[in-house]
Motif scaffolding. Structure first.
Motif, PDB file in Angstrom:
ATOM      1  N   GLN A 117      12.389   3.594   8.943  1.00 13.30           N
ATOM      2  CA  GLN A 117      12.780   4.055   7.783  1.00 13.30           C
ATOM      3  C   GLN A 117      11.743   3.070   6.686  1.00 13.30           C
ATOM      4  OE1 GLN A 117      14.891   6.078   6.276  1.00 13.30           O
ATOM      5  NE2 GLN A 117      14.929   5.255   4.171  1.00 13.30           N
ATOM      6  N   ALA A 118      11.844   1.801   6.874  1.00  8.83           N
ATOM      7  CA  ALA A 118      11.024   0.945   5.992  1.00  8.83           C
ATOM      8  C   ALA A 118       9.604   1.406   6.019  1.00  8.83           C
ATOM      9  CB  ALA A 118      11.295  -0.601   6.567  1.00  8.83           C
ATOM     10  N   GLY A 119       8.983   1.628   7.269  1.00 11.73           N
ATOM     11  CA  GLY A 119       7.602   1.877   7.200  1.00 11.73           C
ATOM     12  C   GLY A 119       7.287   3.328   6.607  1.00 11.73           C
TER      13      GLY A 119
ATOM     14  N   SER B 280      -1.955   8.358  -5.978  1.00 16.97           N
ATOM     15  CA  SER B 280      -1.632   9.382  -7.043  1.00 16.97           C
ATOM     16  C   SER B 280      -1.569   9.054  -8.672  1.00 16.97           C
ATOM     17  CB  SER B 280      -0.391  10.438  -6.611  1.00 16.97           C
ATOM     18  OG  SER B 280       0.651   9.719  -6.740  1.00 16.97           O
ATOM     19  N   SER B 281      -0.864   7.775  -8.744  1.00 18.40           N
ATOM     20  CA  SER B 281      -0.411   7.355 -10.239  1.00 18.40           C
ATOM     21  C   SER B 281      -1.494   6.446 -10.685  1.00 18.40           C
ATOM     22  CB  SER B 281       1.362   6.885 -10.090  1.00 18.40           C
ATOM     23  OG  SER B 281       0.993   5.863  -9.435  1.00 18.40           O
ATOM     24  N   ASP B 282      -2.064   6.114  -9.958  1.00 17.44           N
ATOM     25  CA  ASP B 282      -3.046   5.152 -10.367  1.00 17.44           C
ATOM     26  C   ASP B 282      -2.743   3.854 -10.773  1.00 17.44           C
ATOM     27  OD1 ASP B 282      -5.775   4.190 -10.694  1.00 17.44           O
ATOM     28  OD2 ASP B 282      -5.979   4.856 -12.695  1.00 17.44           O
ATOM     29  N   ILE B 283      -1.610   3.252 -10.322  1.00 12.84           N
ATOM     30  CA  ILE B 283      -0.901   1.938 -10.475  1.00 12.84           C
ATOM     31  C   ILE B 283      -0.963   1.268  -9.072  1.00 12.84           C
ATOM     32  CG2 ILE B 283       1.352   1.134 -10.974  1.00 12.84           C
ATOM     33  CD1 ILE B 283       2.223   3.445 -12.589  1.00 12.84           C
ATOM     34  N   LYS B 284      -1.573  -0.022  -9.316  1.00  6.61           N
ATOM     35  CA  LYS B 284      -1.649  -1.107  -8.391  1.00  6.61           C
ATOM     36  C   LYS B 284      -0.235  -1.471  -7.677  1.00  6.61           C
ATOM     37  CE  LYS B 284      -6.197  -2.143  -9.447  1.00  6.61           C
ATOM     38  NZ  LYS B 284      -7.145  -3.297  -9.598  1.00  6.61           N
ATOM     39  N   ILE B 285       0.267  -1.509  -6.488  1.00  9.04           N
ATOM     40  CA  ILE B 285       1.488  -1.703  -5.878  1.00  9.04           C
ATOM     41  C   ILE B 285       1.209  -2.735  -4.737  1.00  9.04           C
ATOM     42  CG2 ILE B 285       3.731  -1.325  -5.252  1.00  9.04           C
ATOM     43  CD1 ILE B 285       3.225  -0.138  -7.915  1.00  9.04           C
ATOM     44  N   GLU B 286       1.824  -3.825  -4.723  1.00 15.88           N
ATOM     45  CA  GLU B 286       1.819  -4.659  -3.557  1.00 15.88           C
ATOM     46  C   GLU B 286       3.293  -4.479  -2.882  1.00 15.88           C
ATOM     47  OE1 GLU B 286       2.289  -9.586  -2.822  1.00 15.88           O
ATOM     48  OE2 GLU B 286       1.032  -8.915  -4.451  1.00 15.88           O
ATOM     49  N   THR B 287       3.310  -4.305  -1.863  1.00 16.52           N
ATOM     50  CA  THR B 287       4.523  -3.733  -1.156  1.00 16.52           C
ATOM     51  C   THR B 287       4.817  -4.795   0.146  1.00 16.52           C
ATOM     52  OG1 THR B 287       4.219  -1.454  -1.685  1.00 16.52           O
ATOM     53  CG2 THR B 287       5.899  -1.982   0.006  1.00 16.52           C
ATOM     54  N   ARG B 288       6.048  -5.318   0.269  1.00 15.80           N
ATOM     55  CA  ARG B 288       6.464  -6.160   1.298  1.00 15.80           C
ATOM     56  C   ARG B 288       7.575  -5.600   1.842  1.00 15.80           C
ATOM     57  NH1 ARG B 288       5.330 -12.183  -0.926  1.00 15.80           N
ATOM     58  NH2 ARG B 288       6.350 -12.849   0.983  1.00 15.80           N
ATOM     59  N   ILE B 289       7.596  -5.564   3.413  1.00 12.44           N
ATOM     60  CA  ILE B 289       9.035  -5.303   3.971  1.00 12.44           C
ATOM     61  C   ILE B 289       9.884  -6.585   4.417  1.00 12.44           C
ATOM     62  CG2 ILE B 289       9.825  -4.004   5.996  1.00 12.44           C
ATOM     63  CD1 ILE B 289       7.536  -2.195   5.889  1.00 12.44           C
TER      64      ILE B 289
ATOM     65  N   ARG C 108       4.695   3.779   3.187  1.00 14.62           N
ATOM     66  CA  ARG C 108       3.706   4.903   3.178  1.00 14.62           C
ATOM     67  C   ARG C 108       4.140   5.728   1.933  1.00 14.62           C
ATOM     68  NH1 ARG C 108       5.212   5.387   8.520  1.00 14.62           N
ATOM     69  NH2 ARG C 108       6.555   7.087   8.182  1.00 14.62           N
ATOM     70  N   TYR C 109       5.208   6.111   1.577  1.00 14.53           N
ATOM     71  CA  TYR C 109       5.443   6.976   0.351  1.00 14.53           C
ATOM     72  C   TYR C 109       4.822   5.943  -0.834  1.00 14.53           C
ATOM     73  CZ  TYR C 109       8.202  10.567   2.521  1.00 14.53           C
ATOM     74  OH  TYR C 109       8.902  11.195   3.462  1.00 14.53           O
ATOM     75  N   ILE C 110       5.340   4.621  -0.946  1.00 16.16           N
ATOM     76  CA  ILE C 110       4.474   3.894  -2.083  1.00 16.16           C
ATOM     77  C   ILE C 110       3.196   3.855  -2.131  1.00 16.16           C
ATOM     78  CG2 ILE C 110       4.789   1.342  -3.092  1.00 16.16           C
ATOM     79  CD1 ILE C 110       7.740   0.991  -1.878  1.00 16.16           C
ATOM     80  N   LYS C 111       2.477   3.810  -1.083  1.00 16.79           N
ATOM     81  CA  LYS C 111       1.128   3.719  -1.120  1.00 16.79           C
ATOM     82  C   LYS C 111       0.624   5.040  -1.694  1.00 16.79           C
ATOM     83  CE  LYS C 111       0.542   0.333   2.512  1.00 16.79           C
ATOM     84  NZ  LYS C 111       0.181   0.116   3.895  1.00 16.79           N
TER      85      LYS C 111
END
Length: 248
Positions: free
Chosen positions: A14-16, A28-37, A20-23
């Protein structure tokens, strides 16, 4: 600077998927996101003690050890602006979401389109509430709303920040301030100037004219980049995608 998103879920699959959805949404939104699980509430709490600059936390409510609701209540007591998105298989905890002013409550299985809508909402809220924390030359701590900034002008040891209501003078470099700004709403047009695109009325070869008639210089080296940013901003505005610089 990228926005920081935490996924707190003890189910790796689920976390993975959420990562992937966030990436995908980030591209698509051109917003940089740093994601950690984080596999547990306790794991996130440990990191929270040193890092409290999170934009969004995705919380699975039912986890081994401390549950998501308990963690959310603790985090809300620490930070009233952190955006909390609950994820669970059961709808029984919706009232708990209201208690911590949760952004939304998603029921498993997570639909990609619904999740993207939540991220859109979180991004819009972040832009509307985006501030710079500044120390003026007089030593006063102030917050400046990014959407109110018309332009910045750098001098030898200070920067003047021209807002709709006042001029703030701070003792730092303009490069440091630039790193804190929403990229799509500001443009560096000269080594000594940054302009809020919401207030740019017209671009010429050597200057940007602002709504109030102020002329800001544009260097020859940066003209093409400034022109592209100017056009891109107003295309987004026409499509209804307002950013931090939305006029009120």
């Amino acid at each position: 600077m990228p926005l920081k998103a935490a996924i707190c879920d003890d189910e790796p699959e689920q976390a993975g998927m959420l990562e992937r959805y966030i990436k995908e949404w980030s591209v698509s939104s051109d917003i940089k996101i740093e994601t950690r699980i984080f596999p547990s509430a306790e794991a996130f709490r440990f990191v929270w003690e040193e890092e409290k600059d999170w934009w969004l936390i995705l919380l699975d409510i039912q986890m081994e050890g401390e549950d998501g609701v308990s963690l959310a209540k603790y985090l809300r007591g620490e930070d009233e602006k952190l955006q909390i998105l609950f994820i669970t298989a059961l709808p029984d905890y919706i009232e708990e979401g209201y208690d911590v002013s949760a952004l939304h409550y998603l029921i498993k299985p997570i639909r990609r389109d619904k999740f993207f809508q939540c991220l859109d909402k979180a991004a819009k809220k972040e832009e509307e509430e985006s501030y710079l924390l500044l120390t003026t030359v007089q030593g006063e701590k102030v917050r400046a709303a990014q959407k109110e900034i018309m332009y910045m002008e750098a001098f030898a040891h200070t920067v003047q920040i021209h807002t709709k209501e006042e001029i703030l003078e701070v003792r730092c470099g303009i490069n440091t301030l630039e790193e804190q700004l929403e990229e799509k709403n500001f443009i560096r047009c000269h080594r000594s100037y940054i302009v809020g695109l919401a207030y740019a009325a017209r671009i010429k070869k050597k200057e940007l004219l602002l709504d109030d008639g102020t002329s800001v210089p544009v260097s020859r080296r940066l003209f093409q980049e400034v022109n592209r940013a100017f056009v891109a901003y107003y295309r987004r505005e026409e499509s209804g995608e307002y950013g931090t610089g939305e006029r009120t």
